[in-house]
Design a protein around this motif. Structure first.
Motif, PDB file in Angstrom:
ATOM      1  N   THR A 247       0.845  -1.187   0.000  1.00 26.59           N
ATOM      2  CA  THR A 247       0.000   0.000   0.000  1.00 26.59           C
ATOM      3  C   THR A 247       0.881   1.238   0.000  1.00 26.59           C
ATOM      4  N   ILE A 248       0.414   2.284  -0.637  1.00 28.80           N
ATOM      5  CA  ILE A 248       1.139   3.554  -0.689  1.00 28.80           C
ATOM      6  C   ILE A 248       0.650   4.424   0.461  1.00 28.80           C
ATOM      7  N   ASN A 249       1.583   4.943   1.254  1.00 31.92           N
ATOM      8  CA  ASN A 249       1.216   5.718   2.436  1.00 31.92           C
ATOM      9  C   ASN A 249       1.046   7.206   2.161  1.00 31.92           C
ATOM     10  N   ASP A 250       1.760   7.730   1.181  1.00 31.61           N
ATOM     11  CA  ASP A 250       1.655   9.158   0.894  1.00 31.61           C
ATOM     12  C   ASP A 250       2.059   9.384  -0.551  1.00 31.61           C
ATOM     13  N   ILE A 251       1.570  10.480  -1.105  1.00 35.19           N
ATOM     14  CA  ILE A 251       1.881  10.871  -2.472  1.00 35.19           C
ATOM     15  C   ILE A 251       2.253  12.347  -2.436  1.00 35.19           C
ATOM     16  N   PHE A 252       3.278  12.721  -3.194  1.00 31.45           N
ATOM     17  CA  PHE A 252       3.773  14.090  -3.120  1.00 31.45           C
ATOM     18  C   PHE A 252       4.450  14.454  -4.434  1.00 31.45           C
ATOM     19  N   PHE A 253       4.861  15.713  -4.548  1.00 31.52           N
ATOM     20  CA  PHE A 253       5.543  16.209  -5.738  1.00 31.52           C
ATOM     21  C   PHE A 253       6.779  16.956  -5.284  1.00 31.52           C
ATOM     22  N   TYR A 254       7.916  16.621  -5.895  1.00 30.71           N
ATOM     23  CA  TYR A 254       9.180  17.214  -5.443  1.00 30.71           C
ATOM     24  C   TYR A 254      10.161  17.239  -6.608  1.00 30.71           C
ATOM     25  N   ARG A 255      10.708  18.406  -6.879  1.00 25.69           N
ATOM     26  CA  ARG A 255      11.723  18.602  -7.920  1.00 25.69           C
ATOM     27  C   ARG A 255      11.308  17.992  -9.261  1.00 25.69           C
ATOM     28  N   ASN A 256      10.110  18.312  -9.650  1.00 23.38           N
ATOM     29  CA  ASN A 256       9.563  17.877 -10.944  1.00 23.38           C
ATOM     30  C   ASN A 256       9.467  16.363 -11.060  1.00 23.38           C
TER      31      ASN A 256
ATOM     32  N   LEU B   3       7.010  13.045  -9.437  1.00 22.71           N
ATOM     33  CA  LEU B   3       5.937  12.552  -8.585  1.00 22.71           C
ATOM     34  C   LEU B   3       6.527  11.492  -7.668  1.00 22.71           C
ATOM     35  N   GLY B   4       6.162  11.541  -6.395  1.00 25.06           N
ATOM     36  CA  GLY B   4       6.744  10.615  -5.434  1.00 25.06           C
ATOM     37  C   GLY B   4       5.705   9.832  -4.659  1.00 25.06           C
ATOM     38  N   PHE B   5       6.049   8.593  -4.340  1.00 27.41           N
ATOM     39  CA  PHE B   5       5.242   7.725  -3.490  1.00 27.41           C
ATOM     40  C   PHE B   5       6.079   7.308  -2.288  1.00 27.41           C
ATOM     41  N   ILE B   6       5.380   7.085  -1.164  1.00 24.67           N
ATOM     42  CA  ILE B   6       6.000   6.461   0.001  1.00 24.67           C
ATOM     43  C   ILE B   6       5.299   5.130   0.230  1.00 24.67           C
ATOM     44  N   ALA B   7       6.080   4.069   0.316  1.00 22.34           N
ATOM     45  CA  ALA B   7       5.530   2.733   0.547  1.00 22.34           C
ATOM     46  C   ALA B   7       6.474   1.980   1.462  1.00 22.34           C
ATOM     47  N   ASP B   8       5.936   1.510   2.570  1.00 21.93           N
ATOM     48  CA  ASP B   8       6.730   0.763   3.530  1.00 21.93           C
ATOM     49  C   ASP B   8       7.925   1.624   3.973  1.00 21.93           C
TER      50      ASP B   8
ATOM     51  N   ILE C 211       9.831   6.484  -3.480  1.00 17.31           N
ATOM     52  CA  ILE C 211       9.982   6.182  -4.895  1.00 17.31           C
ATOM     53  C   ILE C 211       9.573   7.405  -5.703  1.00 17.31           C
ATOM     54  N   PHE C 212      10.457   7.812  -6.628  1.00 18.43           N
ATOM     55  CA  PHE C 212      10.183   8.956  -7.492  1.00 18.43           C
ATOM     56  C   PHE C 212       9.983   8.486  -8.929  1.00 18.43           C
ATOM     57  N   SER C 213       9.139   9.208  -9.648  1.00 20.17           N
ATOM     58  CA  SER C 213       8.971   8.958 -11.074  1.00 20.17           C
ATOM     59  C   SER C 213      10.182   9.476 -11.843  1.00 20.17           C
ATOM     60  N   ARG C 214      10.173   9.232 -13.140  1.00 15.38           N
ATOM     61  CA  ARG C 214      11.183   9.872 -13.983  1.00 15.38           C
ATOM     62  C   ARG C 214      11.039  11.392 -13.892  1.00 15.38           C
TER      63      ARG C 214
ATOM     64  N   THR D 183      20.862  -0.683 -19.931  1.00 13.77           N
ATOM     65  CA  THR D 183      22.303  -0.644 -20.174  1.00 13.77           C
ATOM     66  C   THR D 183      23.031   0.344 -19.278  1.00 13.77           C
ATOM     67  N   GLN D 184      22.316   1.356 -18.761  1.00 12.18           N
ATOM     68  CA  GLN D 184      22.949   2.332 -17.884  1.00 12.18           C
ATOM     69  C   GLN D 184      21.874   3.043 -17.079  1.00 12.18           C
ATOM     70  N   VAL D 185      22.293   3.661 -15.984  1.00 17.85           N
ATOM     71  CA  VAL D 185      21.375   4.428 -15.134  1.00 17.85           C
ATOM     72  C   VAL D 185      21.476   5.889 -15.548  1.00 17.85           C
ATOM     73  N   LEU D 186      20.371   6.449 -16.009  1.00 12.02           N
ATOM     74  CA  LEU D 186      20.334   7.841 -16.463  1.00 12.02           C
ATOM     75  C   LEU D 186      19.952   8.773 -15.331  1.00 12.02           C
ATOM     76  N   ASP D 187      20.353  10.021 -15.446  1.00  8.30           N
ATOM     77  CA  ASP D 187      20.005  11.013 -14.418  1.00  8.30           C
ATOM     78  C   ASP D 187      18.505  11.230 -14.324  1.00  8.30           C
ATOM     79  N   THR D 188      17.796  11.000 -15.422  1.00  8.92           N
ATOM     80  CA  THR D 188      16.342  11.221 -15.434  1.00  8.92           C
ATOM     81  C   THR D 188      15.553  10.003 -14.995  1.00  8.92           C
ATOM     82  N   ASP D 189      16.234   8.877 -14.707  1.00  7.04           N
ATOM     83  CA  ASP D 189      15.544   7.639 -14.349  1.00  7.04           C
ATOM     84  C   ASP D 189      14.815   7.766 -13.016  1.00  7.04           C
ATOM     85  N   PRO D 190      13.835   6.891 -12.765  1.00  9.59           N
ATOM     86  CA  PRO D 190      13.176   6.861 -11.453  1.00  9.59           C
ATOM     87  C   PRO D 190      14.180   6.593 -10.334  1.00  9.59           C
TER      88      PRO D 190
END
Length: 780
Positions: free
Chosen positions: A338-347, A349-354, A358-361, A374-381
């Motif tokens: 279950t997701i405990n909270d939802i928020f927006f930060y530095r462009n 979308l973020g979830f809190i779970a357990d 977790i941030f979106s791209r 193949t690689q971890v990008l700066d824009t990745d989640p």
């Protein structure tokens, strides 16, 4: 025995539950419906103004969210178990479309949360665990590609399929047309297609080979040029350079990378769309057979305002996994939880779970999957978990001091990053250890964050800040002097930085607003005032939110749910009057129903039910031709219908409420050696009289109740004989001093100021006079 005097320097520091000798002189025993202002002193709190009855009866549990998009886009969202409604701030209901139904709104506890980001309001059901659908990345059938990448004279090319005789030929020793790779591919296709069981299609220098019945087969290739002229690819190849520039659309291949390392594998698919089947590109895809889609019915939904003024509540279009396997690009950690909270930060979308956040791209709020394996990008989640010796289930997230403050039940974490928030720069550090209530989301106010703590049958409130000297985080308990004041079950905090005020709503006292008024002068806090505002008994405040200087209230009563507003602004007055008419649920003539003048009397109906006799007050306002402005108009009442003599055209009508301020015991205070004052409790203080200073005041009365004796009432009516402001037939406001007798021991008397009229009170300070008897003399 000596005659002494003392003072209460101001009345703006609210209530204290400390022993009387430890209190400040300006702290009270009780304060109800008062507003502590460093500018105006103690005033009667602003009235609530009726806006509209927005709903009928509600079930016991409900959730209310206020959308504040901009000055023209503000709405109230009311959700109950299985339904959702939207109203504008005038109380008009909006049409809400539910194209995917209302299943996500099923929550008997109405355990919802919401956050508004631009045109979207993300709606979260905290009771629903996130799931994946059964949708997988489809895998293609049995097939192979042969890439002829080199042609030369007198070279032999061989393809062997299953146990069939090899398909082989040798190129010319002189004809340059035969050594073109596309010619070699075409010649080999002719040999394979001669077998009735197989099909070979030519894509320039590439052959696509398959059984006509789709069955499995084995294929291998060889050549006389050191086996370098043909590359045979089935489901895997070690390197991307083995793949041809042209292939059949949709062909899939796994790039295995280093042997034994499953974390450098990735999958490619040939995309020839829009190219006529010739030129195309290899695109990275999710591993065939893996689950790629969130179950939208279990993910947060969106409430979106449409161009025609209606709203749509539906699952968001969450992006699907587009690269890698469960090992190389694992699913977000909120799946299955279950997701405990939802928020927006530095462009993002973020979830809190357990224990994870977790941030979106970046800039892609509906995408929680990595772009490539193949690689971890700066824009990745970003998916980062807490690291602590205690189990730290994260409850709330609040932006604070250029970072993100995360609250668990016992610990606070700071999510830090460099100038850019990326998977490579993010860190989640434990910063403080304060117990936190999971019920009310912390709220930011200027450079502070306020959050609740559990104190048994009561609630504490802490003020979180960054110490500018030590550069460390700390949280002062702003309820340390009122530890048993704020009721348990606080579910909402709201703050206004315009007025330096914090309010708390409790499920244990639904008709009460707990008010914290504070003021800083530089780095020094000069006001820390707690008090309560009470509304009509039996009502339930569902939600309250500040928009600029206005507190918007959604209130449930026996006859429905009402939207009301409270304008909190220093020096505010009603149009044409020098003061605010203090009546709750206040209406003007434009808001009543069935207003009618029959030639001798005016009658109208109230849009709400008020059962308490004597609570309704009718006051004329500027513009009325029959009554002078501010005059209380007598009326006859029958149910919700009021009847007045004459043609009443401009008026206020509402419910009276009372300001009550109870003084702490009046004590002799001496200057302390280290600064400040201490209470001198020696001797006997026999109070004689007191002088209450006021300004712009129309009414109050003082109740003096000596121990085991009746209460004496001393009213101030706002009318002073000989004053130029004392005009007959008009309300008046005076500034001055009101003297009243006490004649009781300071420890055996209760002194209360009461104002239960529509007129204002502005109380400044109190001077008192007493007979003082002491047996000894203090030596400092």
């Amino acid at each position: 025995m000596a005659v002494i005097s003392g003072s209460v320097p101001n009345l703006i520091n609210g209530v204290s539950q400390q022993p009387f000798a430890l209190r400040l002189a300006s702290q009270a025993e009780a304060q109800v419906n008062g507003y502590s202002s460093v500018v105006e002193g103690l005033t009667k709190r602003p009235p609530t103004k009726h806006v509209a009855r927005i709903m009928g009866a509600l079930p016991a549990a409900s959730f209310v969210h206020i959308i504040n998009r901009d000055v023209t886009e503000r709405y109230v969202v009311v959700a109950v178990d299985g339904d959702l409604k939207v109203f504008d701030l005038a109380g008009n209901e909006k049409v809400v479309n539910f194209p995917a139904g209302k299943g996500y709104l099923s929550s008997a506890r109405c355990n919802f949360s919401a956050v508004t980001v631009a045109d979207y309001t993300f709606f979260l059901n905290r009771d629903m665990a996130v799931a994946m659908t059964e949708e997988i990345k489809p895998a293609r059938g049995n097939e192979a590609i042969l890439y002829f990448r080199q042609g030369t004279y007198a070279a032999t090319y061989t393809v062997t399929i299953d146990a069939l005789d090899p398909f082989t030929f040798t190129t010319s020793t002189t004809d340059p047309a035969e050594i073109q790779t596309n010619a070699i591919a075409t010649r080999m296709a002719g040999l394979i297609n001669a077998n009735e069981d197989f099909q070979a299609d030519v894509y320039s220098s590439t052959l696509h080979v398959r059984r006509k019945d789709g069955g499995p087969f084995e294929i291998k290739s060889g050549d006389s040029i050191g086996d370098t002229a043909i590359v045979c690819v089935t489901k895997q190849t070690q390197s991307y350079v083995d793949l041809p520039g042209r292939a059949v659309h949709g062909y899939q291949c796994e790039i295995t990378g280093a042997p034994g390392n499953v974390f450098d594998n990735y999958w490619l698919e040939y995309d020839a769309s829009g190219t006529g089947g010739n030129d195309g590109v290899w695109r990275e895809i999710a591993a065939p057979g893996r689950k790629i889609a969130f179950d939208g019915g279990t993910m947060p939904h969106t409430l979106v305002r449409n161009g025609d003024g209606t709203f749509t509540f539906a699952p968001a279009e969450w992006a699907k996994c587009g690269a890698g396997s469960d090992a190389t690009t694992p699913k977000p950690s909120f799946v299955g939880k279950t997701i405990n909270d939802i928020f927006f930060y530095r462009n993002r979308l973020g979830f809190i779970a357990d224990e994870a956040v977790i941030f979106s791209r970046s800039s892609a709020h509906f995408n929680f999957w990595r772009e490539t394996a193949t690689q971890v990008l700066d824009t990745d989640p970003i998916d980062v978990a807490t690291s602590h010796v205690k189990v730290s289930i994260l409850r709330h997230a609040v932006p604070f001091n250029e970072s993100l403050l995360l609250f668990s039940d016992q610990t606070q974490f700071m999510l830090g990053a460099s100038e850019a928030l990326t998977p490579g720069t993010v860190s989640l550090d434990q910063v403080t250890e304060f117990e936190t209530s999971p019920l009310a989301k912390p709220v930011g106010a200027g450079s502070f964050v306020y959050f609740c703590t559990l104190k048994g049958d009561f609630t504490g409130v802490r003020e979180y800040y960054l110490d500018g000297v030590s550069k460390t985080n700390n949280a002062n308990d702003v309820t340390n002097h009122v530890p048993r004041y704020v009721a348990a079950g606080v579910f909402k905090l709201a703050a206004s930085t315009n007025e330096d005020i914090l309010i708390a709503l409790s499920s244990e006292k639904r008709d009460t607003i707990f008010v914290y008024k504070f003021y800083y002068s530089g780095q020094e806090k000069v006001q820390s005032s707690w008090s309560v505002w009470t509304l009509d008994a039996g009502c339930e405040i569902l939600n309250a939110e500040f928009i600029e200087n206005t507190l918007w209230l959604v209130i449930k009563r026996s006859d429905g749910v009402y939207l009301e507003r409270m304008d909190i602004e220093a020096g505010k007055a009603d149009a044409g009057l020098p003061y605010v008419v203090h009546l709750d649920r206040r209406l003007t003539e434009t808001q009543v129903q069935s207003l009618h003048f029959d030639g001798s009397t005016t009658s109208f109906d109230l849009p709400y039910t008020e059962s308490e006799d004597g609570s309704i007050v009718l006051v004329s306002r500027p513009g009325d031709a029959t009554y002078r402005p501010g005059v209380v108009v007598p009326f006859q009442r029958s149910g919700s219908t009021l009847t007045v003599k004459g043609n009443l055209t401009h008026f206020y009508v509402g419910v009276r409420y009372a300001l009550r301020y109870t003084f702490s015991p009046l004590l002799v205070r001496l200057n302390a050696a280290g600064g400040g004052q201490i209470a001198n409790t020696e001797g006997r203080i026999q109070l004689r009289r007191a002088l209450l200073n006021y300004a712009d005041t129309g009414y109050f009365r003082v109740h003096v109740t000596p121990f085991r004796r009746p209460t004496f009432r001393y009213p101030f009516t706002g009318r002073i004989v000989g004053s130029g402001r004392n005009l007959i037939g008009e309300p008046t406001l005076e500034t001055g001093s009101f003297r009243f007798p006490i004649m009781a021991n300071n420890m055996g008397v209760e002194i209360v100021i009461v104002n239960d009229t529509h007129l204002p009170s502005r109380l400044l300070n109190l001077d008192w006079e007493a007979l003082y008897t002491v047996r000894t003399q203090r030596m400092n």
